[in-house]
Design a protein around this motif. Structure first.
Motif, PDB file in Angstrom:
ATOM      1  N   PRO A   8     -27.530  25.422  62.511  1.00 44.73           N
ATOM      2  CA  PRO A   8     -26.887  24.383  61.698  1.00 44.73           C
ATOM      3  C   PRO A   8     -27.727  23.140  61.494  1.00 44.73           C
ATOM      4  O   PRO A   8     -27.651  22.506  60.428  1.00 44.73           O
ATOM      5  CB  PRO A   8     -25.623  24.055  62.505  1.00 44.73           C
ATOM      6  CG  PRO A   8     -25.368  25.258  63.319  1.00 44.73           C
ATOM      7  CD  PRO A   8     -26.718  25.802  63.655  1.00 44.73           C
ATOM      8  N   ALA A   9     -28.518  22.777  62.508  1.00 43.30           N
ATOM      9  CA  ALA A   9     -29.280  21.541  62.395  1.00 43.30           C
ATOM     10  C   ALA A   9     -30.598  21.654  63.153  1.00 43.30           C
ATOM     11  O   ALA A   9     -30.665  22.282  64.216  1.00 43.30           O
ATOM     12  CB  ALA A   9     -28.476  20.368  62.928  1.00 43.30           C
ATOM     13  N   VAL A  10     -31.611  21.059  62.578  1.00 46.51           N
ATOM     14  CA  VAL A  10     -32.951  21.004  63.180  1.00 46.51           C
ATOM     15  C   VAL A  10     -33.517  19.619  62.902  1.00 46.51           C
ATOM     16  O   VAL A  10     -33.242  19.034  61.841  1.00 46.51           O
ATOM     17  CB  VAL A  10     -33.858  22.085  62.572  1.00 46.51           C
ATOM     18  CG1 VAL A  10     -35.299  21.910  63.041  1.00 46.51           C
ATOM     19  CG2 VAL A  10     -33.360  23.480  62.933  1.00 46.51           C
ATOM     20  N   SER A  11     -34.296  19.103  63.856  1.00 44.11           N
ATOM     21  CA  SER A  11     -34.950  17.814  63.621  1.00 44.11           C
ATOM     22  C   SER A  11     -36.447  17.937  63.872  1.00 44.11           C
ATOM     23  O   SER A  11     -36.898  18.822  64.601  1.00 44.11           O
ATOM     24  CB  SER A  11     -34.350  16.730  64.516  1.00 44.11           C
ATOM     25  OG  SER A  11     -34.556  17.048  65.878  1.00 44.11           O
ATOM     26  N   VAL A  12     -37.192  17.039  63.235  1.00 44.50           N
ATOM     27  CA  VAL A  12     -38.644  17.054  63.368  1.00 44.50           C
ATOM     28  C   VAL A  12     -39.162  15.622  63.260  1.00 44.50           C
ATOM     29  O   VAL A  12     -38.617  14.811  62.493  1.00 44.50           O
ATOM     30  CB  VAL A  12     -39.283  17.953  62.288  1.00 44.50           C
ATOM     31  CG1 VAL A  12     -38.953  17.446  60.878  1.00 44.50           C
ATOM     32  CG2 VAL A  12     -40.795  18.077  62.475  1.00 44.50           C
ATOM     33  N   ALA A  13     -40.167  15.313  64.024  1.00 46.40           N
ATOM     34  CA  ALA A  13     -40.794  13.999  63.923  1.00 46.40           C
ATOM     35  C   ALA A  13     -41.651  13.945  62.663  1.00 46.40           C
ATOM     36  O   ALA A  13     -42.236  14.954  62.240  1.00 46.40           O
ATOM     37  CB  ALA A  13     -41.650  13.704  65.151  1.00 46.40           C
ATOM     38  N   LEU A  14     -41.699  12.799  62.072  1.00 45.16           N
ATOM     39  CA  LEU A  14     -42.492  12.601  60.856  1.00 45.16           C
ATOM     40  C   LEU A  14     -43.932  13.081  61.073  1.00 45.16           C
ATOM     41  O   LEU A  14     -44.578  12.730  62.066  1.00 45.16           O
ATOM     42  CB  LEU A  14     -42.491  11.117  60.479  1.00 45.16           C
ATOM     43  CG  LEU A  14     -43.196  10.728  59.182  1.00 45.16           C
ATOM     44  CD1 LEU A  14     -42.456  11.321  57.985  1.00 45.16           C
ATOM     45  CD2 LEU A  14     -43.317   9.210  59.065  1.00 45.16           C
ATOM     46  N   GLY A  15     -44.398  13.926  60.178  1.00 54.96           N
ATOM     47  CA  GLY A  15     -45.768  14.414  60.257  1.00 54.96           C
ATOM     48  C   GLY A  15     -45.956  15.670  61.094  1.00 54.96           C
ATOM     49  O   GLY A  15     -47.043  16.262  61.079  1.00 54.96           O
ATOM     50  N   GLY A 103     -26.940  27.599  56.028  1.00 60.15           N
ATOM     51  CA  GLY A 103     -27.644  26.342  55.799  1.00 60.15           C
ATOM     52  C   GLY A 103     -28.084  25.657  57.089  1.00 60.15           C
ATOM     53  O   GLY A 103     -27.430  25.788  58.126  1.00 60.15           O
ATOM     54  N   THR A 104     -29.207  24.964  57.004  1.00 62.89           N
ATOM     55  CA  THR A 104     -29.749  24.176  58.111  1.00 62.89           C
ATOM     56  C   THR A 104     -29.998  22.760  57.634  1.00 62.89           C
ATOM     57  O   THR A 104     -30.697  22.558  56.637  1.00 62.89           O
ATOM     58  CB  THR A 104     -31.079  24.773  58.621  1.00 62.89           C
ATOM     59  OG1 THR A 104     -30.844  26.079  59.149  1.00 62.89           O
ATOM     60  CG2 THR A 104     -31.683  23.882  59.710  1.00 62.89           C
ATOM     61  N   LYS A 105     -29.407  21.802  58.326  1.00 64.36           N
ATOM     62  CA  LYS A 105     -29.651  20.398  57.988  1.00 64.36           C
ATOM     63  C   LYS A 105     -30.888  19.929  58.724  1.00 64.36           C
ATOM     64  O   LYS A 105     -30.921  19.919  59.961  1.00 64.36           O
ATOM     65  CB  LYS A 105     -28.463  19.517  58.341  1.00 64.36           C
ATOM     66  CG  LYS A 105     -28.681  18.050  58.003  1.00 64.36           C
ATOM     67  CD  LYS A 105     -27.455  17.216  58.195  1.00 64.36           C
ATOM     68  CE  LYS A 105     -27.719  15.763  57.854  1.00 64.36           C
ATOM     69  NZ  LYS A 105     -28.239  15.595  56.477  1.00 64.36           N
ATOM     70  N   LEU A 106     -31.913  19.565  57.988  1.00 62.82           N
ATOM     71  CA  LEU A 106     -33.161  19.091  58.568  1.00 62.82           C
ATOM     72  C   LEU A 106     -33.177  17.568  58.587  1.00 62.82           C
ATOM     73  O   LEU A 106     -33.027  16.927  57.538  1.00 62.82           O
ATOM     74  CB  LEU A 106     -34.362  19.598  57.785  1.00 62.82           C
ATOM     75  CG  LEU A 106     -35.717  19.061  58.256  1.00 62.82           C
ATOM     76  CD1 LEU A 106     -36.034  19.576  59.658  1.00 62.82           C
ATOM     77  CD2 LEU A 106     -36.826  19.428  57.275  1.00 62.82           C
ATOM     78  N   THR A 107     -33.377  17.017  59.770  1.00 69.11           N
ATOM     79  CA  THR A 107     -33.519  15.578  59.934  1.00 69.11           C
ATOM     80  C   THR A 107     -34.964  15.266  60.281  1.00 69.11           C
ATOM     81  O   THR A 107     -35.528  15.859  61.208  1.00 69.11           O
ATOM     82  CB  THR A 107     -32.593  15.051  61.035  1.00 69.11           C
ATOM     83  OG1 THR A 107     -31.241  15.339  60.674  1.00 69.11           O
ATOM     84  CG2 THR A 107     -32.755  13.543  61.205  1.00 69.11           C
ATOM     85  N   VAL A 108     -35.565  14.347  59.559  1.00 66.77           N
ATOM     86  CA  VAL A 108     -36.932  13.910  59.823  1.00 66.77           C
ATOM     87  C   VAL A 108     -36.859  12.566  60.542  1.00 66.77           C
ATOM     88  O   VAL A 108     -36.384  11.569  59.984  1.00 66.77           O
ATOM     89  CB  VAL A 108     -37.757  13.799  58.533  1.00 66.77           C
ATOM     90  CG1 VAL A 108     -39.174  13.322  58.851  1.00 66.77           C
ATOM     91  CG2 VAL A 108     -37.779  15.135  57.808  1.00 66.77           C
TER      92      VAL A 108
END
Lengths: 109, 117
Positions: A8-15, A103-108
Motif C-alpha cells: 500500500p505504501a512505500v517511502s524513499v529518501a530524495l535521490g 496501488g502503491t503510494k510513494l512518498t519521497v
C-alpha cells in the motif's frame, strides 16, 4: 479471479532508489504495465512491455520481472515522483481481460 | 495529438441511467481496443469494460448486465451506457486505449459519476 498485489505504501529518501513490486499469477505469463497517478489527475503510463518507457518518461524509471513478481524501479527519486503507482496486466485466469493492482503510494522524503 | 475527452458524468439517483462519452482525436477508435476504467473515491483503479476492434465486448462482473459499451465510428467516439446505477458505481470513469492487447495509453481526464439520492 486473478489478482495483482502491491504494497500500500512505500517511502524513499530524495535521490535514492526505490523498488515498487507487484505480485500475481498473471505475471508468469504477461508483462506488467505501470502507471503513475498524481492527486486529481488521470493515470499516466510509465512502463510497458519488457522494460519500455513512453516518450517523455524520464530514464530513472525502469521495469523488470521475475516469476510472479514485476517491479518498477525509480533510480534517484525526485520530489515530483511522489504519487500513486498502479500495475496491471492481462488476467491469465480468463475471468476478465485485464486486472489492476491495488496501488502503491510513494512518498519521497 | 492523440487525445481522449470524456463527458457525461454527473449526479444521478440510485436506479437511474447515464451515458458517458469519450471523444477520440489523433487515432481511430474502431481500429483499437477501447476500455473504460473507474476509480471510486480514495480507491484504486478497476477495469470496467472493453470493446475490441472486431466489436466483441467484455465486462467486469460488477457491471455485467447493467452497463453497455459501444462506439460510433462516424463520430470516433466511445460510449458507456450505465443503467440501474448503484451507490457503489460512484467513481471517476476514465476511457483509455488498450495497446497491443496489454497496456492502457492514453487515458482521458476522467468524468465523475455520483450515484446518490
Amino acid at each position: 479471479s486473478s489478482e495483482l498485489t502491491q504494497d500500500p505504501a512505500v517511502s524513499v529518501a530524495l535521490g535514492q532508489t526505490v523498488r515498487i513490486t507487484c505480485q500475481g499469477d498473471s505475471l508468469r505469463s504477461y508483462y506488467a504495465s505501470w502507471y503513475q497517478q498524481k492527486p486529481g489527475q488521470a493515470p499516466v503510463l510509465v512502463i510497458y512491455g519488457k522494460n519500455n518507457r513512453p516518450s517523455g518518461i524520464p530514464d530513472r524509471f525502469s521495469g523488470s520481472s521475475s516469476g510472479n513478481t514485476a517491479s518498477l524501479t525509480i533510480t534517484g527519486a525526485q520530489a515530483e515522483d511522489e504519487a500513486d503507482y498502479y500495475c496491471n496486466s492481462r488476467d491469465s485466469s480468463g475471468n476478465h481481460p485485464w486486472v489492476f493492482g491495488g496501488g502503491t503510494k510513494l512518498t519521497v522524503l | 495529438e492523440v487525445q481522449l475527452v470524456e463527458t457525461g458524468g454527473g449526479l444521478i439517483q440510485p436506479g437511474g441511467s447515464l451515458r458517458l462519452s469519450c471523444a477520440a482525436s489523433g487515432f481511430t477508435v474502431s481500429s483499437n481496443y477501447m476500455s473504460w476504467v473507474r476509480q471510486a473515491p480514495g480507491k484504486g483503479l478497476e477495469w470496467v469494460s472493453v470493446i475490441y476492434s472486431g466489436g466483441s465486448t467484455y465486462y467486469a462482473d460488477s457491471v455485467k448486465g447493467r452497463f453497455t459499451i459501444s462506439r460510433d465510428n462516424s463520430k470516433n467516439t466511445l460510449y458507456l451506457q450505465m443503467n440501474s446505477l448503484r451507490a457503489e458505481d460512484t467513481a471517476v470513469y476514465y476511457c483509455a486505449r488498450v495497446n497491443w492487447d496489454n497496456w492502457f495509453d492514453p487515458w482521458g481526464q476522467g468524468t465523475l459519476v455520483t450515484v446518490s439520492s
